[in-house]
Scaffold this active site. Structure first.
Site, PDB file in Angstrom:
ATOM      1  N   ASP A 177       9.295   4.252   0.518  1.00 28.02           N
ATOM      2  CA  ASP A 177       8.091   4.809   1.134  1.00 28.02           C
ATOM      3  C   ASP A 177       8.229   4.627   2.641  1.00 28.02           C
ATOM      4  O   ASP A 177       8.031   3.534   3.169  1.00 28.02           O
ATOM      5  CB  ASP A 177       6.846   4.087   0.608  1.00 28.02           C
ATOM      6  CG  ASP A 177       5.562   4.644   1.209  1.00 28.02           C
ATOM      7  OD1 ASP A 177       5.630   5.451   2.155  1.00 28.02           O
ATOM      8  OD2 ASP A 177       4.483   4.252   0.735  1.00 28.02           O
TER       9      ASP A 177
ATOM     10  N   TYR B 288       0.841  -1.196   0.000  1.00 35.29           N
ATOM     11  CA  TYR B 288       0.000   0.000   0.000  1.00 35.29           C
ATOM     12  C   TYR B 288       0.876   1.247   0.000  1.00 35.29           C
ATOM     13  O   TYR B 288       1.799   1.374   0.811  1.00 35.29           O
ATOM     14  CB  TYR B 288      -0.893   0.011   1.240  1.00 35.29           C
ATOM     15  CG  TYR B 288      -1.696   1.279   1.406  1.00 35.29           C
ATOM     16  CD1 TYR B 288      -2.800   1.522   0.589  1.00 35.29           C
ATOM     17  CD2 TYR B 288      -1.370   2.216   2.377  1.00 35.29           C
ATOM     18  CE1 TYR B 288      -3.547   2.690   0.730  1.00 35.29           C
ATOM     19  CE2 TYR B 288      -2.110   3.373   2.532  1.00 35.29           C
ATOM     20  CZ  TYR B 288      -3.189   3.608   1.705  1.00 35.29           C
ATOM     21  OH  TYR B 288      -3.920   4.763   1.853  1.00 35.29           O
TER      22      TYR B 288
ATOM     23  N   LYS C   2       2.699  11.218   8.210  1.00 30.10           N
ATOM     24  CA  LYS C   2       2.248  10.774   9.523  1.00 30.10           C
ATOM     25  C   LYS C   2       2.987  11.429  10.682  1.00 30.10           C
ATOM     26  O   LYS C   2       2.670  12.542  11.072  1.00 30.10           O
ATOM     27  CB  LYS C   2       2.291   9.248   9.587  1.00 30.10           C
ATOM     28  CG  LYS C   2       1.309   8.583   8.615  1.00 30.10           C
ATOM     29  CD  LYS C   2       1.211   7.112   8.825  1.00 30.10           C
ATOM     30  CE  LYS C   2       0.293   6.445   7.790  1.00 30.10           C
ATOM     31  NZ  LYS C   2      -1.123   6.788   7.940  1.00 30.10           N
TER      32      LYS C   2
END
Length: 363
Positions: A245, A144, A272
């Site tokens: 990522d 993801y 985040k």
């Protein structure tokens, strides 16, 4: 007790069904027969609108490493709010946070801020295309990387599409153009031979390889160091970029996952925890690659704007969050994690010892 069809959460959900599709604005928080609505949070606890106190084990999908409403972060954000929440000019706060991130990541010379992890990945992929002049990207099957069309290809393929050496690129969302699928090379995770052979096969057209060192949608199984080293070598061989990522994995250590694995990517995406509880994303990397964003000589190779990118509330809260997350904080987190793991192992062993013979297969 959940579900309670007379609860305030149920009433809010019924109300939400009128103005929000499916009653929600984030697919990830949808649950049947209704979601639990939060009222407030403090530390590792959340109180719902019905007054129930809950232990929060996900902290808004790993974005709140310091928990809810940490007083230092509240003070940093509140102080900036009194000065202004967003401007049509840059502020010193973005320089401060960029300098801290570059200092933490040896592979990073420069940083560019965005508003989410999805946007960070999108801009990193576009940067790789702009830098190499090539159209294709490669990504791991089942990983993801947010909701950009190219990044979400083969996120949840059916078993019929699985492949040990050459997985099929399949759409995640309906309406994804076939041309998108044609420009995404899906590679097998932790399979060196399969991944490297595909990188070499598509090398002339390949702009980058995108990899999450510990993909959360693939069981949080960490990448083998040898696998990441093979991706690094193969991308250099064909002239493609390697993108890490680290929107989630940056929380693994003071220097992120790349510091733990000892791998030097060309670009890194962040999000985040670097926003201190506010929306954030960042694209970070080598100076020569980040130059695609540079507007000093006219229109850059990759124009990029955003009304709320690098807004000072996020920057100041993020800076405070990262300063709290020092080497000692990571040592404490590691100790807590190891203790939880030991306790879980002891508990599992105890449960096996107490299990009936039929469960243990000795009946």
């Amino acid at each position: 007790m959940y579900p309670d069809m007379t609860s305030k959460s149920k009433a809010l959900y019924d109300r939400a069904l009128t103005s929000l599709p499916g009653g929600n604005t984030r697919t990830t928080v949808f649950m049947k027969p209704y979601p639990i609505y939060a009222a407030r949070g403090a530390g590792c606890r959340v109180w719902d609108v019905d007054g129930n106190e809950l232990i929060d084990c996900i902290n808004n999908f790993t974005s709140l490493i310091h928990g809810h409403a940490h007083p230092v972060l509240v003070e940093a954000a509140t102080r900036q709010l009194a000065l202004g929440s967003a401007f049509g000019t840059p502020t010193e706060s973005e320089i401060d946070l960029a300098e801290l991130l570059a200092a933490r990541l040896p592979s990073v010379d420069q940083v560019r801020f965005a508003n989410s992890g999805t946007e960070a990945v999108m801009m990193a992929l576009k940067a790789a295309r702009a830098f190499t002049g090539r159209p294709k990207i490669a990504k791991c099957e089942g990983a993801y990387h947010g909701s950009y069309d190219y990044a979400e290809v083969s996120l949840d393929p059916n078993p019929a599409d699985w492949g040990s050496n050459a997985p099929v690129s399949v759409a995640y969302a309906k309406g994804t153009p076939d041309k998108v699928l044609a420009d995404v090379v899906t590679i097998p995770f932790n399979d060196i031979d399969g991944a490297v052979s595909l990188i070499r096969e598509h090398g002339r057209d390949l702009a980058c390889v995108l990899v999450d060192p510990m993909p959360n949608r693939a069981g949080l199984v960490p990448a083998d160091k040898a696998y990441l080293e093979a991706l690094r070598q193969a991308t250099r061989e064909v002239g493609a970029l390697l993108i890490f990522d680290e929107v989630i994995s940056f929380r693994l250590g003071h220097h992120g996952a790349q510091g733990l694995w000892g791998i030097d990517p060309d670009l890194t995406t962040l999000g985040k925890i670097i926003g201190g509880g506010f929306p954030v994303g960042a694209i970070a990397g080598k100076r020569e690659v980040m130059a695609v964003f540079d507007p000093r000589h006219g229109k850059p190779a990759l124009p990029h704007g955003g009304t709320f990118s690098a807004n000072p509330v996020t920057m100041r809260a993020g800076l405070a969050a990262m300063e709290l997350l020092d080497q000692n904080a990571f040592a404490r987190l590691d100790a807590i994690g190891e203790e939880v793991q030991r306790a879980s192992t002891r508990h599992s062993a105890a449960m096996v010892c107490r299990a009936p013979r039929s469960v243990l297969g000795r009946s």
